[in-house]
Design an enzyme around this catalytic site. Sequence first.
Site, mmCIF file in Angstrom:
data_model
loop_
_atom_site.group_PDB
_atom_site.id
_atom_site.type_symbol
_atom_site.label_atom_id
_atom_site.label_comp_id
_atom_site.label_asym_id
_atom_site.label_seq_id
_atom_site.Cartn_x
_atom_site.Cartn_y
_atom_site.Cartn_z
ATOM 1 N N LYS A 1 48.789 45.337 38.927
ATOM 2 C CA LYS A 1 48.564 44.400 37.723
ATOM 3 C C LYS A 1 48.630 45.336 36.521
ATOM 4 C CE LYS A 1 44.696 41.734 35.822
ATOM 5 N NZ LYS A 1 43.480 40.980 36.061
ATOM 6 N N SER B 1 42.913 36.489 35.653
ATOM 7 C CA SER B 1 44.000 37.032 34.681
ATOM 8 C C SER B 1 45.058 37.741 35.530
ATOM 9 C CB SER B 1 43.335 37.978 33.930
ATOM 10 O OG SER B 1 42.649 38.933 34.410
ATOM 11 N N SER C 1 39.168 36.928 38.255
ATOM 12 C CA SER C 1 40.402 37.026 38.152
ATOM 13 C C SER C 1 41.352 37.643 39.232
ATOM 14 C CB SER C 1 40.648 38.127 37.032
ATOM 15 O OG SER C 1 40.368 37.812 35.764
#
Length: 472
Positions: A67, A142, A166
């Site tokens: 990420k 996210s 997330s």
Amino acid sequence: MASGRVTSQGVVSAYLARIEAYDRKGPCLNAVIRLNQFVYDAAAALDDERRAGRVRGPMHGVPIILKDNFATSEMPASAGCSALAKLWPRNDAFQVKKMREAGAVILGKASMDDLAETITGTSSLGGQTRNPYDLNRIPGGSSGGSGVAAAVSLAAIAYGTDTAGSIRIPAAYNNLFALRPTKGLSSNRGIIPYSHTHDTAGPLARTVIDLAVGLDVTVGPDPADPRTRGAACRVPSFIGALDAAALKGARLGIVGNFFREADDAEAMGVVEAAVKRLKECGAVTLAIELPTPLEVANGVVWDYEFRSDLADYLAAIPSAPVSSLSEILSQGLFNPKLREQLQHANTSAGEDSPEYRLALARREGIQRELLSIFNLHGLDALAYPTLRSRPPLIGSVSPKTNTSLSAVTGFPAMAIPAGFTSDNLPIGMELLGRPLGDHRLVALAYAYEQAVRPRRSPNTTPPLGASGSRLT
């Protein structure tokens, strides 16, 4: 690679071919925000090590994606936000360092919602990430880019972070397994923060074995992170915990009100069918009622911590393009739909306030209440839908979730694929365990996977064939 049929460089090429075919072209999933320009050099060095007889473990030479909030030496870490496009910490995050020591090859960075502020998979820096099961729908967030990257085999494993859900939300919407670990099982040092109380990090994977490998290489104590003292010192092997018979006699509390409060009857039916499969595998189920997500929200402290946590992180990087959330807001270099949320965080009472101390006290009360329920009924885990509906269309309202229970308490939560709706959309189920019960959750997920085989590859990203990659 162990047999000599492929090399790390060859596997890197195969994944890059899939990124070019499906992320950049074709369905244009838009999950990978940047690639590592030194990836072939890293893979070549690990191939040389293997030929010389040195194999670091099951991750040796395996390409992974991170990420965009994990700090790495060779790429910026921008948290999906245009204001941080040139933020380059230059030093690896703690978990990244452990990945490299285990022989992982960092292929690139996955897109994410700006500053991990929402769950729609939208980045001011990278744009909208698309769900590979329906390109008109969100992938969750996210860690949406990480979820899509894992789901369509753009890497062997993708890593994400979880403050309020997330990791588990994109796992649910992309037919994946993922674990939000017990708080303190590994260090978040070097990851762009949202909340030091709630933040965690970990892998998203297509299989539980892959998940276990990804966990084994990242958990453990960090001498520079006091939050890992205690929990991280009691970490057996996740691979060693895998047990195809783990569901036999397991006691699972089925959280009835989390089903009743849902907005999508068919999606809830998919989870109910998965619960039946758990019972068929030998689990004992009990009906449980819990505080509603709204009540659990009384223990949320992330808005009080975000502003100062981000400022502290930026202050430690001399070349940081901005120094605060206030600067990001004043420059306007972020997803404009998040302005109200970011302004709220920027004007929160902060960590010196009585409101913050009251929320912390409520959080401790919820922890005690939840643990008493586990003890009263002798439960191994609680089971409930991860979200209350199927993946929404891009641009519509954000989905409602049941992920705050783990986020607030710090108890571990396992995301498991429950099945698909009639329109072929993935639905996820969550198993929440006792503190430090992470290995038990992984074992339960493995037993379920072996019996049910819930994995289904997206139709939008088939194998490329001889000219590319047959990875699915």
